[in-house]
Every structure is written in C-alpha cells, then in structure tokens.
Design a protein around this motif. Sequence first.
Motif, PDB file in Angstrom:
ATOM      1  N   VAL A   1     -11.643  27.660  -3.317  1.00  0.00           N
ATOM      2  CA  VAL A   1     -12.930  26.912  -3.729  1.00  0.00           C
ATOM      3  C   VAL A   1     -11.936  26.961  -5.132  1.00  0.00           C
ATOM      4  CG1 VAL A   1     -13.812  26.209  -5.316  1.00  0.00           C
ATOM      5  CG2 VAL A   1     -14.759  27.666  -3.705  1.00  0.00           C
ATOM      6  N   PHE A   2     -11.106  25.561  -5.390  1.00  0.00           N
ATOM      7  CA  PHE A   2     -10.227  25.126  -6.754  1.00  0.00           C
ATOM      8  C   PHE A   2     -11.160  24.798  -7.674  1.00  0.00           C
ATOM      9  CE2 PHE A   2      -7.636  25.153  -2.398  1.00  0.00           C
ATOM     10  CZ  PHE A   2      -6.553  25.536  -2.781  1.00  0.00           C
ATOM     11  N   PRO A   3     -10.500  24.736  -8.943  1.00  0.00           N
ATOM     12  CA  PRO A   3     -11.017  24.579  -9.840  1.00  0.00           C
ATOM     13  C   PRO A   3     -11.218  22.998 -10.044  1.00  0.00           C
ATOM     14  CG  PRO A   3      -9.332  25.538 -10.374  1.00  0.00           C
ATOM     15  CD  PRO A   3      -8.896  25.291  -8.908  1.00  0.00           C
ATOM     16  N   VAL A   4     -12.137  22.112 -10.912  1.00  0.00           N
ATOM     17  CA  VAL A   4     -12.940  20.718 -10.877  1.00  0.00           C
ATOM     18  C   VAL A   4     -11.570  20.396 -11.463  1.00  0.00           C
ATOM     19  CG1 VAL A   4     -14.225  19.206 -12.317  1.00  0.00           C
ATOM     20  CG2 VAL A   4     -14.813  21.607 -11.754  1.00  0.00           C
ATOM     21  N   GLU A   5     -10.610  20.421 -12.293  1.00  0.00           N
ATOM     22  CA  GLU A   5      -9.722  19.674 -13.057  1.00  0.00           C
ATOM     23  C   GLU A   5      -8.701  19.066 -11.334  1.00  0.00           C
ATOM     24  OE1 GLU A   5     -11.000  22.053 -16.944  1.00  0.00           O
ATOM     25  OE2 GLU A   5     -10.899  22.756 -14.476  1.00  0.00           O
ATOM     26  N   ILE A   6      -8.326  20.532 -11.137  1.00  0.00           N
ATOM     27  CA  ILE A   6      -7.372  20.496  -9.716  1.00  0.00           C
ATOM     28  C   ILE A   6      -7.996  19.576  -9.016  1.00  0.00           C
ATOM     29  CG2 ILE A   6      -6.089  21.933  -8.070  1.00  0.00           C
ATOM     30  CD1 ILE A   6      -5.461  22.325 -10.750  1.00  0.00           C
ATOM     31  N   ALA A   7      -9.324  19.803  -8.677  1.00  0.00           N
ATOM     32  CA  ALA A   7      -9.932  18.577  -7.679  1.00  0.00           C
ATOM     33  C   ALA A   7      -9.636  17.626  -7.356  1.00  0.00           C
ATOM     34  CB  ALA A   7     -11.410  19.867  -7.018  1.00  0.00           C
ATOM     35  N   GLN A   8     -10.805  17.536  -8.828  1.00  0.00           N
ATOM     36  CA  GLN A   8     -10.012  15.477  -9.412  1.00  0.00           C
ATOM     37  C   GLN A   8      -8.471  15.400  -9.441  1.00  0.00           C
ATOM     38  OE1 GLN A   8     -11.728  16.086 -13.613  1.00  0.00           O
ATOM     39  NE2 GLN A   8     -13.654  15.825 -12.690  1.00  0.00           N
ATOM     40  N   LEU A   9      -7.625  15.843  -9.429  1.00  0.00           N
ATOM     41  CA  LEU A   9      -6.659  15.559  -9.447  1.00  0.00           C
ATOM     42  C   LEU A   9      -6.416  15.215  -8.032  1.00  0.00           C
ATOM     43  CD1 LEU A   9      -4.369  14.348 -11.465  1.00  0.00           C
ATOM     44  CD2 LEU A   9      -3.364  16.744 -11.324  1.00  0.00           C
ATOM     45  N   HIS A  10      -6.822  15.916  -7.127  1.00  0.00           N
ATOM     46  CA  HIS A  10      -6.324  15.945  -6.209  1.00  0.00           C
ATOM     47  C   HIS A  10      -6.757  15.262  -5.271  1.00  0.00           C
ATOM     48  CE1 HIS A  10      -6.887  17.270  -1.322  1.00  0.00           C
ATOM     49  NE2 HIS A  10      -5.348  17.256  -2.037  1.00  0.00           N
ATOM     50  N   ARG A  11      -7.859  14.333  -5.648  1.00  0.00           N
ATOM     51  CA  ARG A  11      -8.525  12.917  -5.008  1.00  0.00           C
ATOM     52  C   ARG A  11      -8.134  11.797  -5.717  1.00  0.00           C
ATOM     53  NH1 ARG A  11     -13.186  14.776  -7.436  1.00  0.00           N
ATOM     54  NH2 ARG A  11     -13.097  16.602  -6.576  1.00  0.00           N
ATOM     55  N   ARG A  12      -7.448  11.872  -6.772  1.00  0.00           N
ATOM     56  CA  ARG A  12      -6.938  10.763  -7.362  1.00  0.00           C
ATOM     57  C   ARG A  12      -5.804  10.656  -6.529  1.00  0.00           C
ATOM     58  NH1 ARG A  12      -7.066  11.381 -13.496  1.00  0.00           N
ATOM     59  NH2 ARG A  12      -4.926  12.629 -13.086  1.00  0.00           N
ATOM     60  N   TYR A  13      -4.912  11.508  -6.226  1.00  0.00           N
ATOM     61  CA  TYR A  13      -3.812  11.257  -4.842  1.00  0.00           C
ATOM     62  C   TYR A  13      -4.382  11.313  -4.070  1.00  0.00           C
ATOM     63  CZ  TYR A  13      -1.224  13.844  -8.842  1.00  0.00           C
ATOM     64  OH  TYR A  13       0.397  14.074  -9.895  1.00  0.00           O
ATOM     65  N   LEU A  14      -5.554  11.485  -3.308  1.00  0.00           N
ATOM     66  CA  LEU A  14      -5.532  11.190  -2.093  1.00  0.00           C
ATOM     67  C   LEU A  14      -6.370   9.566  -2.273  1.00  0.00           C
ATOM     68  CD1 LEU A  14      -8.071  14.164  -0.403  1.00  0.00           C
ATOM     69  CD2 LEU A  14      -5.200  13.495   0.184  1.00  0.00           C
ATOM     70  N   ASN A  15      -7.016   9.188  -3.245  1.00  0.00           N
ATOM     71  CA  ASN A  15      -7.399   8.045  -2.981  1.00  0.00           C
ATOM     72  C   ASN A  15      -6.265   6.756  -3.534  1.00  0.00           C
ATOM     73  OD1 ASN A  15      -9.920   8.798  -3.087  1.00  0.00           O
ATOM     74  ND2 ASN A  15     -10.287   8.609  -5.575  1.00  0.00           N
ATOM     75  N   GLN A  16      -5.017   7.609  -3.862  1.00  0.00           N
ATOM     76  CA  GLN A  16      -3.578   6.443  -3.794  1.00  0.00           C
ATOM     77  C   GLN A  16      -3.063   6.690  -2.477  1.00  0.00           C
ATOM     78  OE1 GLN A  16      -1.458   8.044  -6.541  1.00  0.00           O
ATOM     79  NE2 GLN A  16      -3.033   7.827  -8.456  1.00  0.00           N
ATOM     80  N   GLY A  17      -3.598   7.000  -1.946  1.00  0.00           N
ATOM     81  CA  GLY A  17      -3.190   7.332   0.009  1.00  0.00           C
ATOM     82  C   GLY A  17      -2.307   8.797   0.184  1.00  0.00           C
ATOM     83  N   LYS A  18      -2.070   8.698  -0.739  1.00  0.00           N
ATOM     84  CA  LYS A  18      -1.157  10.087  -0.370  1.00  0.00           C
ATOM     85  C   LYS A  18      -1.394  11.481  -0.198  1.00  0.00           C
ATOM     86  CE  LYS A  18       1.247   9.289  -4.789  1.00  0.00           C
ATOM     87  NZ  LYS A  18       1.763   9.220  -6.305  1.00  0.00           N
ATOM     88  N   SER A  19      -0.060  12.176   1.467  1.00  0.00           N
ATOM     89  CA  SER A  19      -1.041  13.005   2.029  1.00  0.00           C
ATOM     90  C   SER A  19      -1.211  14.188   1.017  1.00  0.00           C
ATOM     91  CB  SER A  19      -1.133  12.796   3.374  1.00  0.00           C
ATOM     92  OG  SER A  19      -1.335  13.899   4.423  1.00  0.00           O
ATOM     93  N   LEU A  20      -1.425  14.820   0.971  1.00  0.00           N
ATOM     94  CA  LEU A  20      -1.186  16.340  -0.208  1.00  0.00           C
ATOM     95  C   LEU A  20      -2.549  17.452  -0.185  1.00  0.00           C
ATOM     96  CD1 LEU A  20       0.555  14.635  -3.120  1.00  0.00           C
ATOM     97  CD2 LEU A  20       1.807  16.175  -1.969  1.00  0.00           C
ATOM     98  N   THR A  21      -2.620  18.548   0.579  1.00  0.00           N
ATOM     99  CA  THR A  21      -2.865  19.868   0.635  1.00  0.00           C
ATOM    100  C   THR A  21      -2.480  20.490  -0.945  1.00  0.00           C
ATOM    101  OG1 THR A  21      -2.205  19.877   2.628  1.00  0.00           O
ATOM    102  CG2 THR A  21      -3.167  22.015   1.658  1.00  0.00           C
ATOM    103  N   PRO A  22      -3.621  21.241  -1.105  1.00  0.00           N
ATOM    104  CA  PRO A  22      -4.169  21.686  -2.505  1.00  0.00           C
ATOM    105  C   PRO A  22      -3.476  23.048  -2.648  1.00  0.00           C
ATOM    106  CG  PRO A  22      -6.414  21.209  -1.890  1.00  0.00           C
ATOM    107  CD  PRO A  22      -5.023  19.817  -1.012  1.00  0.00           C
ATOM    108  N   MET A  23      -2.686  24.235  -3.100  1.00  0.00           N
ATOM    109  CA  MET A  23      -2.561  25.081  -2.875  1.00  0.00           C
ATOM    110  C   MET A  23      -2.920  25.604  -3.989  1.00  0.00           C
ATOM    111  SD  MET A  23       0.496  24.682   0.426  1.00  0.00           S
ATOM    112  CE  MET A  23       0.119  26.441   0.846  1.00  0.00           C
TER     113      MET A  23
END
Length: 144
Positions: A114-136
């Motif tokens: 499970v990723f911390p909220v701060e990291i998950a929110q930032l990842h979600r923003r990237y996904l909403n911009q159409g970026k295909s990135l995997t959190p690690m």
Amino acid sequence: MTVYWLDPSMRQQAFIFYKRYMPHARLRKKERLAVKYFNDNPQQPIIAAVRLRAIGPYQLLTGMLVHPDHRNQGLAHHLMRSLSPELNTCAHFLFALPELEPFYRQHQFSTEGVFPVEIAQLHRRYLNQGKSLTPMYFNNQPDD
C-alpha cells in the motif's frame, strides 16, 4: 565513478542537460540533484543525472536521465548504486515507465503493498494526465 550532489546555485548545466534530453522535466529548487560528469570531471559535460523530490515525509526519485551517447554503459545502474545510502534514510518512491520496471526491481524497488496517500494522490494526477507510470517503493528488506 563519482556522483556529485549539486548545490542549488550550481544547476545551470543540469538545467540545460534536462532541457535538451528530457524537455518535459521541471527542475525544482528544493529537489536534490545528483549528476555524473564525463570522465568524472566537473569541468566536463553532465552525462547522467537523477533527482530526489520531497513529497511530505517521503522522497520521490524522479528524472533519471542518461545522455543518449552514453546509454547502455551501466551509468543508470551506477547512479542507483550511488543512491543506495540515501535510499536507506527514509521511504523512497518512484513512478516507473512500464519498460523500466525490471531495471528498478534490480535495485530493490517493488510494486507490492500500500502506498502512502501523498504518493497515491500524485500518482493519480499523473494517470489523469494520461501518463502510464507504475508506482514503486524502495524495499530494503531482503526477500524471505
């Protein structure tokens, strides 16, 4: 090979390096920036760089870049090994392009958990911009 941590006042060459080879990257003053110079000489051009960005109490490894003429020589692996002491100081994360996940797994990054909220929110923003990135995250615990 030596990796240099740049003082914020010494970033002009790094700014030019990123602008030329990763134009979408935005260097922030509060980011820590590690670089590798050609022939380990700070008077020579930068040939590889990586940034660490604070996200709340965490660090995000971002902007790993190797000059196109110096790729496939192990410089990215060297940068990652050089970061090892830093990665053990607090929780570190990154957002990997799908094709780079195996590379980061070699350097103890994992997608499990499970990723911390701060990291998950930032990842979600990237996904909403159409970026295909995997959190690690950096997992410094040995496998059982």
